[in-house]
Structures are given as structure tokens and as C-alpha cells.
Motif scaffolding. Structure first.
Motif, PDB file in Angstrom:
ATOM      1  N   TYR A  37      -2.792  -3.787  -7.224  1.00 59.54           N
ATOM      2  CA  TYR A  37      -4.320  -4.152  -7.166  1.00 59.54           C
ATOM      3  C   TYR A  37      -4.738  -4.494  -8.780  1.00 59.54           C
ATOM      4  CZ  TYR A  37      -5.379  -2.618  -2.611  1.00 59.54           C
ATOM      5  OH  TYR A  37      -5.297  -2.646  -1.114  1.00 59.54           O
ATOM      6  N   LEU A  90      -6.624   1.630 -10.464  1.00 61.88           N
ATOM      7  CA  LEU A  90      -5.744   0.751  -9.794  1.00 61.88           C
ATOM      8  C   LEU A  90      -4.481   0.964  -9.550  1.00 61.88           C
ATOM      9  CD1 LEU A  90      -7.799  -2.619 -10.290  1.00 61.88           C
ATOM     10  CD2 LEU A  90      -8.292  -0.883  -8.400  1.00 61.88           C
ATOM     11  N   THR A 103     -11.930  -2.749  -6.691  1.00 65.40           N
ATOM     12  CA  THR A 103     -10.888  -3.589  -7.456  1.00 65.40           C
ATOM     13  C   THR A 103     -11.855  -4.904  -7.806  1.00 65.40           C
ATOM     14  OG1 THR A 103      -9.027  -3.172  -5.880  1.00 65.40           O
ATOM     15  CG2 THR A 103      -9.159  -5.424  -7.110  1.00 65.40           C
TER      16      THR A 103
END
Length: 256
Positions: free
Chosen positions: A48, A44, A5
Motif C-alpha cells: 500500500y 501502510l 491510503t
């Protein structure tokens, strides 16, 4: 996941600082951030992805010389966040959630008192000899390209995207990027329109005819940029994509 991330947040910051076009009617700029959202959506999950866009937007806003200054009271991250979340839903086979998100956002735009469905009546009269020029709205609605994207969203083109991103050839992968980038950028655009109408009222009402003329070209540039940038990045990351997606349980398998 935290490391990934953070890495994708940094990747998002780069195009977020680069100007694509100036906003109409207010200060600020549209950036190239949409060219990288398919990569964030593939890797993701929605939560996220939203966090990465929020953090990337805040970081880009404070980089000297950046085009990604904060607009709309700092809420301009919402467009990119919904863009990434929708792509993430689609890649994970959650088409129902993606469609609901898209339709609900269109509905919020339509019911806003400072938006218009047909914008031709507000186009100013042009001087001679151009006074005959008129916007084709009506009959073409302001949201015509958003409705095209909705049609793509509910079509077979958004089926099996996970497999196309994980195992498809270069052409199949490029087509998948084009599909999700197109739908995502149109959702981001209409979200920005809601913020624009809500915060700038009368300015927005005067500006819709001009935005109607410009936005298809801006969105086309973003989609083309996404295909050119994301396709080689995702192709080079096939092993990583497979590793992350094999760890996820397909929503369809939980429902059967």
C-alpha cells in the motif's frame, strides 16, 4: 485501508510539490517528499505504501507550478516507494527484508558502469589560488553516508520500532523517526543515483564529484524536516497507530 491510503497519498502530494534543490547536470528538482515518508511507512504495509507513493508522484507531477515534475522517464517514484517500503518493513520488525533491500540497491549502484566509488579524480582543477583544493575521495567513498545508514540499519537502533512508534514518549518517538527517515532517505538517494546513471551516462560521470559535496546537506535537511513534521503527526495519531498495528500479526511471532 483504502481510505487511509488515499488520505496518505494526498498528504504525500503536498511536500512532493515543494522544491528543495535543483538536480545537478539535468533539468528537474529534488523535493521535500522525504519529510513525510515515515508517516506512510508507519501506517501502510509495503504494498500500500508503494502504491501511495506512485499515485502521489503522478498527481504532484500534473499540479501547475509543482516542483515534482516527472524525471527519469517517470521512474522517479521508485526512490520514494523504496523509502516507504523499507520504513514499513522496519516498523513491522522485518529487518532482514529491509537490510536485503538496502544492500541490493547499493550493489546495483556499485556495478552500474556510469557510477564511481571514489569521485575525487574527476573533480576539475580549480583556478589559482584554489588549485590545492581536492575532494577527499579517495579515501572517502561516494557512498560514505549510505554506509553509515547501513550501519544504523543493522544496529540495535532499529529494534522494537513498532513499540516506540506506538507507546514511546515524545523523545523516543522523535529518535525513531530520525532513524527511519535517515535510512529511508539514503535508500531513496542511491535509487535516484541508479536512475540518473542509467539514463544520463556521461553526464552522471561528470556530476558525481559535485553531488558528493551537496547530498549530505540535502539529506540532513530532509531528515530534520521529517523529525519536525512526523513527530507531532504520529504523536497525535497514537490511537490510530495502535488500532492498525494490533490488527497485524508480528512477523516474529509467525517465525517462533
Amino acid at each position: 485501508m483504502i481510505t487511509l491510503t488515499a488520505s496518505l497519498t494526498a498528504l504525500y502530494v503536498i511536500p512532493r510539490t515543494i522544491i528543495l534543490d535543483r538536480l545537478i547536470g539535468v533539468s528537474g528538482a529534488i523535493t521535500f517528499s522525504g519529510i513525510i515518508t515515515p508517516v506512510l511507512g508507519v501506517f501502510l504495509v509495503p504494498s500500500y505504501g508503494i502504491f501511495a507513493v506512485f499515485l502521489g508522484t503522478m498527481i504532484a507531477a500534473f499540479i501547475p507550478g509543482s516542483a515534482g515534475t516527472l524525471k527519469f522517464g517517470g521512474l522517479d517514484f521508485l526512490g520514494g516507494a523504496l523509502n516507504v517500503a523499507l520504513i514499513s518493513f522496519l516498523v513491522r520488525g522485518r529487518r532482514t527484508e529491509a537490510t536485503f533491500m538496502y544492500v541490493a540497491t547499493l550493489g546495483l549502484f556499485v556495478i552500474n558502469p556510469n557510477t564511481e566509488i571514489f569521485v575525487g579524480s574527476n573533480f576539475p582543477s580549480l583556478p589559482v589560488p584554489f588549485q590545492w583544493l581536492r575532494l577527499p575521495s579517495p579515501p572517502i567513498p561516494y557512498l560514505w553516508l549510505h554506509l553509515v545508514a547501513l550501519g544504523v540499519l543493522v544496529s540495535p537502533l532499529t529494534r522494537n520500532l513498532r513499540d516506540r512508534f506506538t507507546f514511546g514518549g515524545r523523545r523516543s518517538l522523535a529518535e525513531a523517526v530520525l532513524v527511519v527517515a535517515f535510512i529511508g532517505t539514503m535508500l531513496e538517494h542511491v535509487t535516484g543515483g541508479i536512475l540518473y546513471a542509467s539514463l544520463f551516462g556521461s553526464v552522471a560521470l561528470r556530476s558525481w564529484p559535485f553531488i558528493f559535496l551537496v547530498y549530505p546537506f540535502e539529506r540532513a535537511i530532509i531528515v530534520l524536516g521529517a523529525v519536525l513534521v512526523c513527530t507531532p503527526l504520529l504523536l497525535a495519531s497514537r490511537d490510530l497507530i495502535a488500532r492498525f498495528h494490533l490488527q497485524e500479526v508480528k512477523p516474529d511471532s509467525r517465525l517462533t
